[in-house]
Design an enzyme around this catalytic site. Sequence first.
Site, PDB file in Angstrom:
ATOM      1  N   ASP A 248       0.833  -1.206   0.000  1.00  0.00           N
ATOM      2  CA  ASP A 248       0.000   0.000   0.000  1.00  0.00           C
ATOM      3  C   ASP A 248       0.866   1.254   0.000  1.00  0.00           C
ATOM      4  OD1 ASP A 248      -2.027  -1.783   2.347  1.00  0.00           O
ATOM      5  OD2 ASP A 248      -2.375  -1.567   0.190  1.00  0.00           O
TER       6      ASP A 248
ATOM      7  N   HIS B  88      -5.534  -3.284   5.634  1.00  0.00           N
ATOM      8  CA  HIS B  88      -5.182  -3.641   4.246  1.00  0.00           C
ATOM      9  C   HIS B  88      -6.404  -4.189   3.528  1.00  0.00           C
ATOM     10  CE1 HIS B  88      -2.924  -4.758   0.783  1.00  0.00           C
ATOM     11  NE2 HIS B  88      -3.377  -5.993   0.870  1.00  0.00           N
TER      12      HIS B  88
END
Length: 358
Positions: free
Chosen positions: A195, A222
């Site tokens: 990410d 996530h």
Amino acid sequence: MEFRGDATQRIAMISAHLQPSFTSQMEGKNTVMGRENCRGKGGKAGFKVAILGAAGGIGQSLSLLMKMNPLVSLLHLYDVVNAPGVTADVSHMDTGAVVRGFLGAKQLADALTGMDLVIIPAGVPRKPGMTRDDLFKINAGIVKTLCEGVAKCCPNAIVNLISNPVNSTVAIAAEVFKKAGTYDPKKLLGVTTLDVARANTFVAEVLGLDPREVDVPVVGGHAGVTILPLLSQVKPPSSFTPSETEYLTNRIQNGGTEVVEAKAGAGSATLSMAYAAAKFADACLRGLRGDANVVECSFVASQVTELPFFATKVRLGRTGAEEVYQLGPLNEYERVGLEKAKEELAGSIQKGVDFIRK
Ligand SMILES: NC(=O)c1ccc[n+]([C@@H]2O[C@H](COP(=O)([O-])OP(=O)(O)OC[C@H]3O[C@@H](n4cnc5c(N)ncnc54)[C@H](O)[C@@H]3O)[C@@H](O)[C@H]2O)c1
Ligand SMILES: O=C(O)C[C@H](O)C(=O)O
């Protein structure tokens, strides 16, 4: 690890480190993997790393990258299929790490014993139309079993958990370790580095910068809205229009889906994930070595919010995540995003906890 003594001793020491099935194949032939007069490899100090799921899309590339890491002296590649092939392949790279392969549940203990770092990408990936939570029913059991092995065979190892849904699998792992009496919250690290890589890349595109010069903190979890990039804290200091903020936040939150859809049923991010996982694992090893100021984002046990787990920047040291940083100042957009992230995260974490406790 140093191989000393005469050639016979050195071969015996190497044999002791070969996977039992390799050694059994060679038993009585006084050779090591078919080679005679193999001189002991001058093993040097380093860390022992296991990859569980090493034959997978992420696992194969990650195995290659970890074999290239000079901090790795021993690399164990474990999977339930194809481990011997990946091991033979990677073992031919002329880099320092000794590589050993382990295949199937019967060899999990040998794969794990003595490890300093265990990286877990084992599990099924998404197909188009699926959420990461749709993977829970298959991956929860896989993560549970593998973490039971960690608790039994290398309870002091740092664990880098990649398998989705990370927002739940980290909680599963924590519950397994608590039941085993081995839980150390500093050593259980959910891998959210991809990410951050996406955030750096996309922000650099908008700003016209080199992504290597950009640092975007990404907090929360996530999956979807739990992935919260803090654009107000970007380095170098930058400002964004409301539409840029909306575009960047959405693109970072949906980066995984972007790849899943582009792969059209062939899986999810593997190459960029292997890159991100290797980068995070290297940070863990530099921390273990005692390097100062090793800071990465990770989904960890946390008191930053009222939730038991949350991703923020952490400082990695000899005992794992030794410092969990606070969120810092948020703008109004980020404060709203934080509440959305926490609302979804609470349910995902509880789902992982309930999977073990119930
Ligand atoms: N954290 C992240 O940012 C991130 C990024 C990408 C993918 N992922 C997740 O990583 C996981 C793996 O993705 P992939 O694309 O490599 O999948 P893959 O199917 O290509 O590979 C998974 C590997 O796990 C192995 N495996 C299955 N059960 C196992 C067990 N019990 N023990 C050991 N190994 C086992 C399989 O044999 C296979 O080799 C998925 O859950 C995916 O959603 C997470
Ligand atoms: O999106 C996925 O399913 C894989 C991974 O979580 C990702 O962010 O790429």
